[in-house]
Write a protein that holds these residues in place. Structure first.
Motif, PDB file in Angstrom:
ATOM      1  N   ILE A 132       0.857  -1.187   0.000  1.00 20.28           N
ATOM      2  CA  ILE A 132       0.000   0.000   0.000  1.00 20.28           C
ATOM      3  C   ILE A 132       0.894   1.238   0.000  1.00 20.28           C
ATOM      4  O   ILE A 132       1.430   1.615   1.039  1.00 20.28           O
ATOM      5  CB  ILE A 132      -0.940   0.012   1.221  1.00 20.28           C
ATOM      6  CG1 ILE A 132      -1.780  -1.269   1.281  1.00 20.28           C
ATOM      7  CG2 ILE A 132      -1.841   1.243   1.189  1.00 20.28           C
ATOM      8  CD1 ILE A 132      -2.692  -1.349   2.502  1.00 20.28           C
ATOM      9  N   PRO A 133       1.092   1.879  -1.143  1.00 20.53           N
ATOM     10  CA  PRO A 133       1.879   3.114  -1.174  1.00 20.53           C
ATOM     11  C   PRO A 133       1.084   4.261  -0.558  1.00 20.53           C
ATOM     12  O   PRO A 133      -0.137   4.348  -0.749  1.00 20.53           O
ATOM     13  CB  PRO A 133       2.119   3.367  -2.670  1.00 20.53           C
ATOM     14  CG  PRO A 133       1.676   2.125  -3.361  1.00 20.53           C
ATOM     15  CD  PRO A 133       0.659   1.492  -2.479  1.00 20.53           C
ATOM     16  N   THR A 134       1.754   5.139   0.160  1.00 30.47           N
ATOM     17  CA  THR A 134       1.057   6.268   0.782  1.00 30.47           C
ATOM     18  C   THR A 134       1.818   7.571   0.607  1.00 30.47           C
ATOM     19  O   THR A 134       3.050   7.608   0.661  1.00 30.47           O
ATOM     20  CB  THR A 134       0.840   6.029   2.293  1.00 30.47           C
ATOM     21  OG1 THR A 134       2.106   5.786   2.934  1.00 30.47           O
ATOM     22  CG2 THR A 134      -0.083   4.855   2.540  1.00 30.47           C
ATOM     23  N   TYR A 135       1.047   8.617   0.427  1.00 30.18           N
ATOM     24  CA  TYR A 135       1.547   9.984   0.498  1.00 30.18           C
ATOM     25  C   TYR A 135       0.378  10.843   0.959  1.00 30.18           C
ATOM     26  O   TYR A 135      -0.610  10.988   0.244  1.00 30.18           O
ATOM     27  CB  TYR A 135       2.084  10.478  -0.843  1.00 30.18           C
ATOM     28  CG  TYR A 135       2.697  11.874  -0.729  1.00 30.18           C
ATOM     29  CD1 TYR A 135       3.971  12.035  -0.185  1.00 30.18           C
ATOM     30  CD2 TYR A 135       1.992  12.999  -1.122  1.00 30.18           C
ATOM     31  CE1 TYR A 135       4.537  13.291  -0.045  1.00 30.18           C
ATOM     32  CE2 TYR A 135       2.544  14.262  -0.987  1.00 30.18           C
ATOM     33  CZ  TYR A 135       3.809  14.410  -0.454  1.00 30.18           C
ATOM     34  OH  TYR A 135       4.358  15.656  -0.308  1.00 30.18           O
ATOM     35  N   ASN A 136       0.469  11.325   2.184  1.00 32.57           N
ATOM     36  CA  ASN A 136      -0.618  12.100   2.798  1.00 32.57           C
ATOM     37  C   ASN A 136      -1.933  11.318   2.824  1.00 32.57           C
ATOM     38  O   ASN A 136      -2.958  11.756   2.308  1.00 32.57           O
ATOM     39  CB  ASN A 136      -0.811  13.437   2.063  1.00 32.57           C
ATOM     40  CG  ASN A 136       0.302  14.422   2.368  1.00 32.57           C
ATOM     41  OD1 ASN A 136       1.111  14.200   3.268  1.00 32.57           O
ATOM     42  ND2 ASN A 136       0.347  15.507   1.615  1.00 32.57           N
ATOM     43  N   GLU A 137      -1.874  10.149   3.447  1.00 34.45           N
ATOM     44  CA  GLU A 137      -3.066   9.299   3.591  1.00 34.45           C
ATOM     45  C   GLU A 137      -3.364   9.029   5.067  1.00 34.45           C
ATOM     46  O   GLU A 137      -3.840   7.961   5.429  1.00 34.45           O
ATOM     47  CB  GLU A 137      -2.868   7.983   2.846  1.00 34.45           C
ATOM     48  CG  GLU A 137      -2.686   8.105   1.340  1.00 34.45           C
ATOM     49  CD  GLU A 137      -3.973   8.451   0.596  1.00 34.45           C
ATOM     50  OE1 GLU A 137      -5.031   8.585   1.271  1.00 34.45           O
ATOM     51  OE2 GLU A 137      -3.920   8.595  -0.637  1.00 34.45           O
ATOM     52  N   ALA A 138      -3.118  10.019   5.926  1.00 38.24           N
ATOM     53  CA  ALA A 138      -3.291   9.821   7.363  1.00 38.24           C
ATOM     54  C   ALA A 138      -4.716   9.424   7.725  1.00 38.24           C
ATOM     55  O   ALA A 138      -4.933   8.622   8.639  1.00 38.24           O
ATOM     56  CB  ALA A 138      -2.888  11.094   8.117  1.00 38.24           C
ATOM     57  N   LEU A 166       1.904   7.130  11.715  1.00 40.56           N
ATOM     58  CA  LEU A 166       0.738   6.287  11.960  1.00 40.56           C
ATOM     59  C   LEU A 166       1.002   4.860  11.505  1.00 40.56           C
ATOM     60  O   LEU A 166       0.579   3.898  12.164  1.00 40.56           O
ATOM     61  CB  LEU A 166      -0.480   6.856  11.231  1.00 40.56           C
ATOM     62  CG  LEU A 166      -1.025   8.184  11.750  1.00 40.56           C
ATOM     63  CD1 LEU A 166      -2.135   8.685  10.830  1.00 40.56           C
ATOM     64  CD2 LEU A 166      -1.546   8.029  13.174  1.00 40.56           C
ATOM     65  N   ALA A 167       1.698   4.716  10.385  1.00 34.29           N
ATOM     66  CA  ALA A 167       2.039   3.384   9.893  1.00 34.29           C
ATOM     67  C   ALA A 167       2.921   2.647  10.894  1.00 34.29           C
ATOM     68  O   ALA A 167       2.721   1.449  11.155  1.00 34.29           O
ATOM     69  CB  ALA A 167       2.736   3.489   8.542  1.00 34.29           C
ATOM     70  N   ASP A 168       3.891   3.350  11.460  1.00 38.34           N
ATOM     71  CA  ASP A 168       4.758   2.734  12.463  1.00 38.34           C
ATOM     72  C   ASP A 168       3.950   2.276  13.681  1.00 38.34           C
ATOM     73  O   ASP A 168       4.210   1.205  14.248  1.00 38.34           O
ATOM     74  CB  ASP A 168       5.830   3.722  12.912  1.00 38.34           C
ATOM     75  CG  ASP A 168       6.932   3.899  11.881  1.00 38.34           C
ATOM     76  OD1 ASP A 168       7.139   2.982  11.066  1.00 38.34           O
ATOM     77  OD2 ASP A 168       7.577   4.966  11.891  1.00 38.34           O
ATOM     78  N   SER A 170       5.458  11.247   3.990  1.00 33.85           N
ATOM     79  CA  SER A 170       4.256  12.091   3.988  1.00 33.85           C
ATOM     80  C   SER A 170       4.343  13.192   5.037  1.00 33.85           C
ATOM     81  O   SER A 170       4.565  12.915   6.217  1.00 33.85           O
ATOM     82  CB  SER A 170       3.016  11.239   4.279  1.00 33.85           C
ATOM     83  OG  SER A 170       2.822  10.257   3.301  1.00 33.85           O
ATOM     84  N   PRO A 171       4.135  14.447   4.644  1.00 36.01           N
ATOM     85  CA  PRO A 171       4.183  15.539   5.622  1.00 36.01           C
ATOM     86  C   PRO A 171       3.016  15.544   6.606  1.00 36.01           C
ATOM     87  O   PRO A 171       3.077  16.228   7.626  1.00 36.01           O
ATOM     88  CB  PRO A 171       4.173  16.799   4.745  1.00 36.01           C
ATOM     89  CG  PRO A 171       3.660  16.373   3.425  1.00 36.01           C
ATOM     90  CD  PRO A 171       4.041  14.941   3.252  1.00 36.01           C
ATOM     91  N   ASP A 172       1.960  14.769   6.313  1.00 37.54           N
ATOM     92  CA  ASP A 172       0.809  14.755   7.217  1.00 37.54           C
ATOM     93  C   ASP A 172       0.924  13.714   8.327  1.00 37.54           C
ATOM     94  O   ASP A 172      -0.004  13.520   9.108  1.00 37.54           O
ATOM     95  CB  ASP A 172      -0.486  14.540   6.430  1.00 37.54           C
ATOM     96  CG  ASP A 172      -0.655  13.112   5.929  1.00 37.54           C
ATOM     97  OD1 ASP A 172       0.357  12.362   5.904  1.00 37.54           O
ATOM     98  OD2 ASP A 172      -1.773  12.739   5.539  1.00 37.54           O
ATOM     99  N   GLY A 173       2.069  13.036   8.424  1.00 39.47           N
ATOM    100  CA  GLY A 173       2.275  12.073   9.504  1.00 39.47           C
ATOM    101  C   GLY A 173       1.823  10.663   9.210  1.00 39.47           C
ATOM    102  O   GLY A 173       1.753   9.834  10.130  1.00 39.47           O
ATOM    103  N   THR A 174       1.542  10.344   7.942  1.00 41.20           N
ATOM    104  CA  THR A 174       1.118   8.985   7.603  1.00 41.20           C
ATOM    105  C   THR A 174       2.160   7.961   8.030  1.00 41.20           C
ATOM    106  O   THR A 174       1.817   6.884   8.536  1.00 41.20           O
ATOM    107  CB  THR A 174       0.858   8.858   6.091  1.00 41.20           C
ATOM    108  OG1 THR A 174      -0.135   9.796   5.687  1.00 41.20           O
ATOM    109  CG2 THR A 174       0.378   7.457   5.749  1.00 41.20           C
ATOM    110  N   GLY A 175       3.439   8.288   7.842  1.00 39.91           N
ATOM    111  CA  GLY A 175       4.501   7.344   8.200  1.00 39.91           C
ATOM    112  C   GLY A 175       4.500   7.008   9.680  1.00 39.91           C
ATOM    113  O   GLY A 175       4.714   5.853  10.063  1.00 39.91           O
TER     114      GLY A 175
END
Length: 256
Positions: free
Chosen positions: A19-25, A58-60, A51-56
């Motif tokens: 699942i690739p993400t960029y700003n998908e918080a 949240l993923a962690d 992602s600047p919105d913190g998705t990474g």
């Protein structure tokens, strides 16, 4: 689809949903939960492009609470194709037998993944298709449908492919298929990336099938589609198509 003949396909092995993400918080938690419910045995790799919105972050947090969830942190936004290629390589390096492409925004319904995996038992690559009987789109503006249908039709005609939905991004690959596609040579991104991989699979002689899916327009966040992505697809498909036609003419004339 191309003919699988009487070939016997081996067992699938463990599935990795990329699942690739960029700003998908706002989307990452719900989509991960749906995947885990739909296919509990599958593992998930969230490939986040910083992602600047913190998705990474949240993923962690999701990964900390579930050993079947993994996170691949990338340096920045480099395009959908680059994110998937990085995810594929990670999955192959870690021994997964099936690698699945899935959007983070819910447009690819995890509840339909078992259908793709069932079809993969007798295929090398399965495409979730909006444009075969039983497939459909929900809440899409008419211009998006025209763009998608037109892109698939143009690609099919230019590249002489038997597929109905060449640009769709809900797919399941066997590891052997990805290993045989020459991923190091793939430079296309976004919309065109999907065309590139499907074309490569068919040229390599892999058995490709399409199964119907219901594509649902995202409810939260912004689409990553852009004019640049569409322009790249048009340019690359045209270039590939003209090259293929020239090669066929040359062969017919005994020049190749």
């Amino acid at each position: 689809m191309n003919d699988g003949g009487q070939r016997r396909f081996g067992p699938l092995g463990t599935t990795l949903v990329i699942i690739p993400t960029y700003n998908e918080a706002e989307n990452i938690g719900p989509i991960v939960a749906r995947v885990r419910a739909a296919v509990p045995e599958a593992h998930i790799l969230i490939a986040d492009d910083n992602s600047p919105d913190g998705t990474g972050k949240l993923a962690d947090e999701l990964a900390d609470g579930d050993e079947q969830i993994k996170v691949l942190h990338r340096k920045g936004k480099e395009g959908l194709g680059a994110a998937y290629l990085a995810g594929f390589r990670w999955g192959l390096d870690h021994g997964y037998g099936v690698l699945v492409e899935m959007d983070a925004d819910g447009s690819h319904q995890p509840e339909e993944l078992p259908r793709l995996l069932t079809a993969l038992k007798n295929a090398d690559l399965v495409l979730g298709s909006r444009w075969v009987p039983g497939g459909r789109v929900v809440n899409w503006p008419k211009h998006r449908e025209i763009l998608s249908r037109g892109g698939s039709t143009y690609s099919r005609l230019m590249l002489d492919l038997p597929l109905r939905d060449i640009t769709g991004g809900y797919r399941a690959f066997r590891r052997e298929t990805l290993e045989g596609l020459g991923m190091d040579e793939v430079a296309s991104q976004g919309y065109c990336f999907q065309v590139d991989l499907a074309w490569r699979a068919l040229k390599a002689g892999f058995h490709v099938v399409e199964v119907p899916i219901t594509f649902v327009e995202r409810a939260v966040g912004d689409s990553k589609m852009s004019r640049d992505i569409v322009a790249e697809a048009l340019w690359r498909v045209t270039t590939w198509g003209m090259g293929t036609r020239a090669a066929k003419v040359g062969k017919a004339l005994g020049l190749g």
